[in-house]
Design an enzyme around this catalytic site. Sequence first.
Site, PDB file in Angstrom:
ATOM      1  N   CYS A 257       0.806  -1.227   0.000  1.00  0.00           N
ATOM      2  CA  CYS A 257       0.000   0.000   0.000  1.00  0.00           C
ATOM      3  C   CYS A 257       0.839   1.278   0.000  1.00  0.00           C
ATOM      4  O   CYS A 257       0.810   2.036  -0.953  1.00  0.00           O
ATOM      5  CB  CYS A 257      -0.919  -0.002   1.219  1.00  0.00           C
ATOM      6  SG  CYS A 257      -2.108  -1.344   1.182  1.00  0.00           S
TER       7      CYS A 257
HETATM    8  N1  NAD Z   1      -2.803  -5.950   2.033  1.00  0.00           N
HETATM    9  C1  NAD Z   1      -3.233  -4.914   2.713  1.00  0.00           C
HETATM   10  O1  NAD Z   1      -2.850  -4.708   3.842  1.00  0.00           O
HETATM   11  C2  NAD Z   1      -4.247  -3.947   2.116  1.00  0.00           C
HETATM   12  C3  NAD Z   1      -4.864  -3.018   2.970  1.00  0.00           C
HETATM   13  C4  NAD Z   1      -5.804  -2.155   2.456  1.00  0.00           C
HETATM   14  C5  NAD Z   1      -6.100  -2.194   1.091  1.00  0.00           C
HETATM   15  N2  NAD Z   1      -5.479  -3.084   0.265  1.00  0.00           N
HETATM   16  C6  NAD Z   1      -5.858  -3.075  -1.149  1.00  0.00           C
HETATM   17  O2  NAD Z   1      -6.708  -4.185  -1.398  1.00  0.00           O
HETATM   18  C7  NAD Z   1      -6.486  -4.707  -2.710  1.00  0.00           C
HETATM   19  C8  NAD Z   1      -6.126  -6.179  -2.625  1.00  0.00           C
HETATM   20  O3  NAD Z   1      -4.898  -6.319  -1.916  1.00  0.00           O
HETATM   21  P1  NAD Z   1      -4.401  -7.688  -1.303  1.00  0.00           P
HETATM   22  O4  NAD Z   1      -3.260  -7.341  -0.402  1.00  0.00           O
HETATM   23  O5  NAD Z   1      -5.556  -8.452  -0.745  1.00  0.00           O
HETATM   24  O6  NAD Z   1      -3.849  -8.428  -2.612  1.00  0.00           O
HETATM   25  P2  NAD Z   1      -3.457  -9.986  -2.742  1.00  0.00           P
HETATM   26  O7  NAD Z   1      -2.488 -10.063  -3.868  1.00  0.00           O
HETATM   27  O8  NAD Z   1      -3.096 -10.544  -1.407  1.00  0.00           O
HETATM   28  O9  NAD Z   1      -4.820 -10.694  -3.158  1.00  0.00           O
HETATM   29  C9  NAD Z   1      -5.480 -10.455  -4.357  1.00  0.00           C
HETATM   30  C10 NAD Z   1      -6.102 -11.757  -4.859  1.00  0.00           C
HETATM   31  O10 NAD Z   1      -6.813 -11.463  -6.048  1.00  0.00           O
HETATM   32  C11 NAD Z   1      -6.668 -12.572  -6.937  1.00  0.00           C
HETATM   33  N3  NAD Z   1      -6.990 -12.100  -8.283  1.00  0.00           N
HETATM   34  C12 NAD Z   1      -6.266 -11.340  -9.133  1.00  0.00           C
HETATM   35  N4  NAD Z   1      -6.949 -11.087 -10.254  1.00  0.00           N
HETATM   36  C13 NAD Z   1      -8.155 -11.702 -10.132  1.00  0.00           C
HETATM   37  C14 NAD Z   1      -9.302 -11.797 -10.950  1.00  0.00           C
HETATM   38  N5  NAD Z   1      -9.358 -11.175 -12.135  1.00  0.00           N
HETATM   39  N6  NAD Z   1     -10.336 -12.513 -10.503  1.00  0.00           N
HETATM   40  C15 NAD Z   1     -10.290 -13.130  -9.305  1.00  0.00           C
HETATM   41  N7  NAD Z   1      -9.230 -13.066  -8.477  1.00  0.00           N
HETATM   42  C16 NAD Z   1      -8.185 -12.357  -8.885  1.00  0.00           C
HETATM   43  C17 NAD Z   1      -5.245 -13.016  -6.739  1.00  0.00           C
HETATM   44  O11 NAD Z   1      -5.038 -14.346  -7.149  1.00  0.00           O
HETATM   45  C18 NAD Z   1      -5.098 -12.848  -5.214  1.00  0.00           C
HETATM   46  O12 NAD Z   1      -5.448 -14.025  -4.524  1.00  0.00           O
HETATM   47  C19 NAD Z   1      -5.396  -3.825  -3.321  1.00  0.00           C
HETATM   48  O13 NAD Z   1      -6.007  -2.793  -4.027  1.00  0.00           O
HETATM   49  C20 NAD Z   1      -4.702  -3.252  -2.112  1.00  0.00           C
HETATM   50  O14 NAD Z   1      -4.083  -2.019  -2.382  1.00  0.00           O
HETATM   51  C21 NAD Z   1      -4.552  -3.973   0.763  1.00  0.00           C
END
Ligand code: NAD
Length: 415
Positions: A257
Amino acid sequence: MKIGIVGLGYVGLPLAVAFAEAGHEVVGLDADPRKIEAINEGRSYIEDIPDSVLEPLGEKLRATPRHADLASCNAVVICVPTPLTSSREPDLTYLLEAATGLSQVLQPEQLVVLESTTYPGTTRERLVPILEESGMSAGRDFHLAFSPERIDPGRTDYTVRTTPKLVGGLTEACTERARELYELICDEVVVLSSPETAELAKLLENIFRSVNIALVNELAQLCDRLGIDVWEVVDAAATKPFGFMRFEPGPGMGGHCLPVDPFYLAFKAREHDFYPEFIELAGKVNQAQPIFCAERIQRALNEAGKPVSGSRILILGASYKNGIGDVRESPALKIMRRLQELGGDVRYHDPHVAELPKLGLSSVDLEEGLAEADVAAIVTAHPELDYGDVVARAPLVVDFRGVTRNIDAANLVRL
Ligand SMILES: NC(=O)c1ccc[n+]([C@@H]2O[C@H](COP(=O)([O-])OP(=O)(O)OC[C@H]3O[C@@H](n4cnc5c(N)ncnc54)[C@H](O)[C@@H]3O)[C@@H](O)[C@H]2O)c1
């Protein structure tokens, strides 16, 4: 309620668990077949969600690769990654793919919520046209809202339930549907006037942290020149009960992030001929911090009469923050790469990170690593390590996390 979650990662899986624990039926869609298999076998791959939490959920939480399984959901929440391209521009590929898949199965009256962090305007300008390929109109035939995720991996004092949730819908009815959805799992839902407000509020939260971390990291570099202990300065300022918020200096910013999100806003600002210099300066200072830390290790070795080249350097902690194994954008990796470039024999120990294939390294045994090291650098201070013991065993220790503040030893250097 039946709820679909698209993207079962750090954000999507805890959310899916929260809805399932509240008694709702959850369908999780992911592009990664290993994750689907793991969830359906009750195996977690996210440290904050132990297997013991997944097991009792049973049929309440099922994972699938098929978009068609979302058709029967009352609401679908999108939690896919929003990274940067190699030229540091927003990469919405995952988001647009997820929306395209959803548009083919979208149903009248369904609620779609985007949780992925992104620039203001994404929901309206990018999601609406794709979802409307379904032949239905957003805000009339189906509902659409943005609600930013505020999860902080490893944190236990605030949960999905106790962290207030922001929602901003395309129409009042969209916002109302989103409010009802999150009231199922959150104690407080804060209603905003638009998706853009919700999108920008999330960026403000992260940029606020980025700017303040940059400020305190720059101060740490100045303190290094002045010979003043930055930790004592921060502790002193933090005694003020108002008008000051404590931020810790460190080896730089990591994770998915903070190093990424400011670029999303800068991109949107440029479209409007606006150049947010303050935000970009913070990014620049934070990006440079690992290089400063590598140089500080080099100086510590120099003071001990050793060059970096050929010295055995043990990095303690490879993930970007303590208590978790996430190495995305971790400053530890940049420090290790820099020291490798200088010819250092770099090793690392991290109880949460077994391997770093891009650096050609595997986590070494702590005792062996300390016994063989010329210098040990505390880059990420995992709670399970005894740092007094580290200082006692290693010939030289550089601490970038301030965890040795109570120790006075000749072989110890602190940021
Ligand atoms: N990790 C954090 O602490 C956090 C906190 C707040 C916000 N976010 C935001 O949340 C969002 C997700 O982050 P994350 O850390 O969970 O990512 P991540 O990479 O851990 O998880 C994302 C998942 O989405 C799946 N994916 C990708 N494309 C896809 C599709 N077309 N259809 C279905 N599944 C699909 C991937 O395989 C993966 O399992 C991002 O925008 C991030 O900036 C993350």
